[in-house]
Scaffold this motif. Structure first.
Motif, PDB file in Angstrom:
ATOM      1  N   SER A  34      -4.097  -0.067  -1.708  1.00 44.91           N
ATOM      2  CA  SER A  34      -3.370   0.697  -2.717  1.00 44.91           C
ATOM      3  C   SER A  34      -3.639   2.194  -2.639  1.00 44.91           C
ATOM      4  O   SER A  34      -4.649   2.641  -2.086  1.00 44.91           O
ATOM      5  CB  SER A  34      -3.730   0.205  -4.118  1.00 44.91           C
ATOM      6  N   LYS A  35      -2.725   2.944  -3.206  1.00 45.79           N
ATOM      7  CA  LYS A  35      -2.867   4.394  -3.288  1.00 45.79           C
ATOM      8  C   LYS A  35      -4.125   4.772  -4.066  1.00 45.79           C
ATOM      9  O   LYS A  35      -4.829   5.723  -3.712  1.00 45.79           O
ATOM     10  CB  LYS A  35      -1.634   4.989  -3.973  1.00 45.79           C
ATOM     11  N   GLU A  36      -4.433   4.003  -5.101  1.00 46.34           N
ATOM     12  CA  GLU A  36      -5.611   4.277  -5.926  1.00 46.34           C
ATOM     13  C   GLU A  36      -6.907   4.105  -5.130  1.00 46.34           C
ATOM     14  O   GLU A  36      -7.840   4.909  -5.252  1.00 46.34           O
ATOM     15  CB  GLU A  36      -5.626   3.351  -7.152  1.00 46.34           C
ATOM     16  N   ILE A  37      -6.952   3.067  -4.314  1.00 42.89           N
ATOM     17  CA  ILE A  37      -8.142   2.835  -3.491  1.00 42.89           C
ATOM     18  C   ILE A  37      -8.338   3.967  -2.495  1.00 42.89           C
ATOM     19  O   ILE A  37      -9.444   4.482  -2.323  1.00 42.89           O
ATOM     20  CB  ILE A  37      -8.031   1.485  -2.752  1.00 42.89           C
ATOM     21  N   ILE A  38      -7.254   4.380  -1.853  1.00 40.34           N
ATOM     22  CA  ILE A  38      -7.342   5.435  -0.849  1.00 40.34           C
ATOM     23  C   ILE A  38      -7.724   6.771  -1.477  1.00 40.34           C
ATOM     24  O   ILE A  38      -8.645   7.459  -1.006  1.00 40.34           O
ATOM     25  CB  ILE A  38      -6.014   5.567  -0.090  1.00 40.34           C
ATOM     26  N   GLU A  39      -7.042   7.128  -2.560  1.00 39.88           N
ATOM     27  CA  GLU A  39      -7.324   8.416  -3.200  1.00 39.88           C
ATOM     28  C   GLU A  39      -8.720   8.459  -3.795  1.00 39.88           C
ATOM     29  O   GLU A  39      -9.373   9.506  -3.799  1.00 39.88           O
ATOM     30  CB  GLU A  39      -6.273   8.696  -4.281  1.00 39.88           C
ATOM     31  N   GLY A  40      -9.202   7.318  -4.284  1.00 39.27           N
ATOM     32  CA  GLY A  40     -10.536   7.260  -4.868  1.00 39.27           C
ATOM     33  C   GLY A  40     -11.635   6.999  -3.849  1.00 39.27           C
ATOM     34  O   GLY A  40     -12.821   7.044  -4.193  1.00 39.27           O
ATOM     35  N   GLY A  41     -11.230   6.711  -2.616  1.00 39.44           N
ATOM     36  CA  GLY A  41     -12.223   6.410  -1.587  1.00 39.44           C
ATOM     37  C   GLY A  41     -13.037   5.172  -1.892  1.00 39.44           C
ATOM     38  O   GLY A  41     -14.186   5.048  -1.447  1.00 39.44           O
ATOM     39  N   ASN A  42     -12.426   4.232  -2.620  1.00 42.07           N
ATOM     40  CA  ASN A  42     -13.154   3.034  -3.047  1.00 42.07           C
ATOM     41  C   ASN A  42     -12.987   1.924  -2.000  1.00 42.07           C
ATOM     42  O   ASN A  42     -12.352   0.896  -2.247  1.00 42.07           O
ATOM     43  CB  ASN A  42     -12.639   2.571  -4.406  1.00 42.07           C
ATOM     44  N   TYR A  43     -13.563   2.141  -0.837  1.00 43.21           N
ATOM     45  CA  TYR A  43     -13.374   1.205   0.265  1.00 43.21           C
ATOM     46  C   TYR A  43     -14.126  -0.102   0.056  1.00 43.21           C
ATOM     47  O   TYR A  43     -13.734  -1.141   0.611  1.00 43.21           O
ATOM     48  CB  TYR A  43     -13.786   1.872   1.573  1.00 43.21           C
ATOM     49  N   SER A  44     -15.175  -0.072  -0.741  1.00 39.38           N
ATOM     50  CA  SER A  44     -15.888  -1.315  -1.038  1.00 39.38           C
ATOM     51  C   SER A  44     -14.994  -2.268  -1.832  1.00 39.38           C
ATOM     52  O   SER A  44     -15.052  -3.489  -1.648  1.00 39.38           O
ATOM     53  CB  SER A  44     -17.179  -1.029  -1.815  1.00 39.38           C
ATOM     54  N   LEU A  45     -14.144  -1.708  -2.699  1.00 36.12           N
ATOM     55  CA  LEU A  45     -13.201  -2.537  -3.448  1.00 36.12           C
ATOM     56  C   LEU A  45     -12.174  -3.152  -2.507  1.00 36.12           C
ATOM     57  O   LEU A  45     -11.804  -4.320  -2.655  1.00 36.12           O
ATOM     58  CB  LEU A  45     -12.494  -1.708  -4.519  1.00 36.12           C
ATOM     59  N   LEU A  46     -11.738  -2.393  -1.525  1.00 35.82           N
ATOM     60  CA  LEU A  46     -10.797  -2.914  -0.539  1.00 35.82           C
ATOM     61  C   LEU A  46     -11.426  -4.074   0.235  1.00 35.82           C
ATOM     62  O   LEU A  46     -10.779  -5.090   0.475  1.00 35.82           O
ATOM     63  CB  LEU A  46     -10.369  -1.801   0.421  1.00 35.82           C
ATOM     64  N   THR A  47     -12.685  -3.931   0.579  1.00 34.49           N
ATOM     65  CA  THR A  47     -13.395  -5.012   1.274  1.00 34.49           C
ATOM     66  C   THR A  47     -13.461  -6.256   0.401  1.00 34.49           C
ATOM     67  O   THR A  47     -13.226  -7.377   0.866  1.00 34.49           O
ATOM     68  CB  THR A  47     -14.816  -4.561   1.664  1.00 34.49           C
ATOM     69  N   GLU A  48     -13.761  -6.069  -0.870  1.00 34.49           N
ATOM     70  CA  GLU A  48     -13.849  -7.196  -1.802  1.00 34.49           C
ATOM     71  C   GLU A  48     -12.503  -7.899  -1.955  1.00 34.49           C
ATOM     72  O   GLU A  48     -12.427  -9.138  -1.936  1.00 34.49           O
ATOM     73  CB  GLU A  48     -14.334  -6.699  -3.172  1.00 34.49           C
ATOM     74  N   LYS A  49     -11.438  -7.123  -2.117  1.00 36.76           N
ATOM     75  CA  LYS A  49     -10.099  -7.704  -2.281  1.00 36.76           C
ATOM     76  C   LYS A  49      -9.674  -8.452  -1.021  1.00 36.76           C
ATOM     77  O   LYS A  49      -9.061  -9.523  -1.091  1.00 36.76           O
ATOM     78  CB  LYS A  49      -9.087  -6.598  -2.612  1.00 36.76           C
ATOM     79  N   THR A  50     -10.007  -7.884   0.114  1.00 34.60           N
ATOM     80  CA  THR A  50      -9.667  -8.513   1.388  1.00 34.60           C
ATOM     81  C   THR A  50     -10.422  -9.835   1.542  1.00 34.60           C
ATOM     82  O   THR A  50      -9.840 -10.864   1.925  1.00 34.60           O
ATOM     83  CB  THR A  50     -10.017  -7.575   2.558  1.00 34.60           C
ATOM     84  N   ARG A  51     -11.709  -9.806   1.256  1.00 33.01           N
ATOM     85  CA  ARG A  51     -12.528 -11.020   1.389  1.00 33.01           C
ATOM     86  C   ARG A  51     -12.029 -12.118   0.445  1.00 33.01           C
ATOM     87  O   ARG A  51     -11.961 -13.294   0.820  1.00 33.01           O
ATOM     88  CB  ARG A  51     -13.991 -10.694   1.098  1.00 33.01           C
ATOM     89  N   PHE A  52     -11.686 -11.729  -0.776  1.00 31.21           N
ATOM     90  CA  PHE A  52     -11.167 -12.697  -1.753  1.00 31.21           C
ATOM     91  C   PHE A  52      -9.896 -13.355  -1.227  1.00 31.21           C
ATOM     92  O   PHE A  52      -9.742 -14.585  -1.295  1.00 31.21           O
ATOM     93  CB  PHE A  52     -10.874 -12.001  -3.084  1.00 31.21           C
ATOM     94  N   ALA A  53      -8.976 -12.544  -0.701  1.00 38.08           N
ATOM     95  CA  ALA A  53      -7.707 -13.075  -0.205  1.00 38.08           C
ATOM     96  C   ALA A  53      -7.920 -14.027   0.961  1.00 38.08           C
ATOM     97  O   ALA A  53      -7.313 -15.103   1.023  1.00 38.08           O
ATOM     98  CB  ALA A  53      -6.789 -11.926   0.203  1.00 38.08           C
ATOM     99  N   ILE A  54      -8.788 -13.666   1.893  1.00 39.31           N
ATOM    100  CA  ILE A  54      -9.021 -14.494   3.066  1.00 39.31           C
ATOM    101  C   ILE A  54      -9.690 -15.814   2.695  1.00 39.31           C
ATOM    102  O   ILE A  54      -9.321 -16.880   3.204  1.00 39.31           O
ATOM    103  CB  ILE A  54      -9.874 -13.725   4.110  1.00 39.31           C
ATOM    104  N   GLU A  55     -10.660 -15.757   1.796  1.00 44.43           N
ATOM    105  CA  GLU A  55     -11.319 -17.000   1.353  1.00 44.43           C
ATOM    106  C   GLU A  55     -10.346 -17.910   0.630  1.00 44.43           C
ATOM    107  O   GLU A  55     -10.380 -19.150   0.796  1.00 44.43           O
ATOM    108  CB  GLU A  55     -12.516 -16.662   0.456  1.00 44.43           C
ATOM    109  N   LEU A  56      -9.469 -17.315  -0.186  1.00 42.81           N
ATOM    110  CA  LEU A  56      -8.478 -18.115  -0.904  1.00 42.81           C
ATOM    111  C   LEU A  56      -7.501 -18.749   0.082  1.00 42.81           C
ATOM    112  O   LEU A  56      -7.161 -19.927  -0.055  1.00 42.81           O
ATOM    113  CB  LEU A  56      -7.728 -17.235  -1.907  1.00 42.81           C
ATOM    114  N   ILE A  57      -7.077 -17.993   1.062  1.00 44.63           N
ATOM    115  CA  ILE A  57      -6.138 -18.517   2.062  1.00 44.63           C
ATOM    116  C   ILE A  57      -6.772 -19.680   2.823  1.00 44.63           C
ATOM    117  O   ILE A  57      -6.099 -20.676   3.113  1.00 44.63           O
ATOM    118  CB  ILE A  57      -5.699 -17.402   3.034  1.00 44.63           C
ATOM    119  N   LYS A  58      -8.038 -19.602   3.142  1.00 47.67           N
ATOM    120  CA  LYS A  58      -8.732 -20.693   3.817  1.00 47.67           C
ATOM    121  C   LYS A  58      -8.629 -21.979   3.014  1.00 47.67           C
ATOM    122  O   LYS A  58      -8.365 -23.064   3.564  1.00 47.67           O
ATOM    123  CB  LYS A  58     -10.209 -20.334   4.029  1.00 47.67           C
TER     124      LYS A  58
END
Length: 210
Positions: free
Chosen positions: A182-206
């Motif tokens: 998201s734009k908010e993640i990029i502008e805020g530099g909150n890359y740890s949140l991006l990692t968390e969201k990505t991990r959640f999605a991948i685990e759910l897809i599994k």
């Protein structure tokens, strides 16, 4: 290549920001990512990003999206694209990719387009815009064509409700852009949140694919 079931996609003009986004997704479990050609000098950013992936992110396959002609596809193949994604079905792109043994995923929106793409060797159909067609379209296609592999892009969110609905329809994987990166993640530099969201999605897809 599509085993995680998630293909994030994004564009950013700043190479260093793009590297941080790529790293965050990688740390979250992503191993296939689409960088979209949406700005001036995008090929320069992609080239640097791909070198970074090769040197720092083992197992990462980086592809290029928003390709609309064979000349541009050839340009990105020359600088290391692992796969080519187009928003529409283009036979000229198919020919270039097949000649170079590069995987390509065309945007299709009808049974006829899908059939023609598969006749030209396509292994992964991009349903675009996914939100317009919806999971019911996938289910309808998979009925008579259970062999067709579909990746909806657009209209997919990294939430349990969205992912559950799409995977229940029979998709092989999903492409997610701004709803993940998201734009908010990029502008805020909150890359740890991006990692968390990505991990959640991948685990759910599994879980959904079991």
């Amino acid at each position: 290549m599509w085993r995680t079931g998630l293909v994030p996609l994004f564009y950013h003009a700043d190479v260093e920001v793009a590297k941080k986004i790529l790293r965050a997704c990688y740390d979250g479990g992503v191993r296939v990512l689409e960088f979209t050609k949406r700005g001036d000098f995008a090929h320069e950013v992609f080239g640097e990003l791909n070198k970074y992936a090769i040197n720092e992110l083992p197992g990462m396959a980086l592809g290029i999206g928003s390709i609309t002609d064979s000349a541009t596809a050839s340009q990105y193949i020359q600088i290391g694209a692992n796969f080519i994604v187009t928003p529409v079905f283009r036979e000229d792109v198919a020919i270039v990719c097949n000649r170079c043994k590069i995987l390509w995923s065309p945007g299709c929106g009808s049974a006829t387009e899908i059939a023609r793409a598969e006749e030209l060797g396509c292994e992964m159909i991009k349903l675009f815009p996914g939100g317009l067609y919806g999971p019911e379209f996938v289910r309808a296609i998979k009925g008579p064509q259970p062999w067709t592999e579909i990746m909806p892009t657009g209209g997919v969110a990294p939430t349990e409700e969205s992912l559950s609905t799409w995977f229940a329809s029979g998709v092989r994987c999903v492409g997610i852009g701004s709803q993940l990166i998201s734009k908010e993640i990029i502008e805020g530099g909150n890359y740890s949140l991006l990692t968390e969201k990505t991990r959640f999605a991948i685990e759910l897809i599994k879980k959904l694919k079991k």
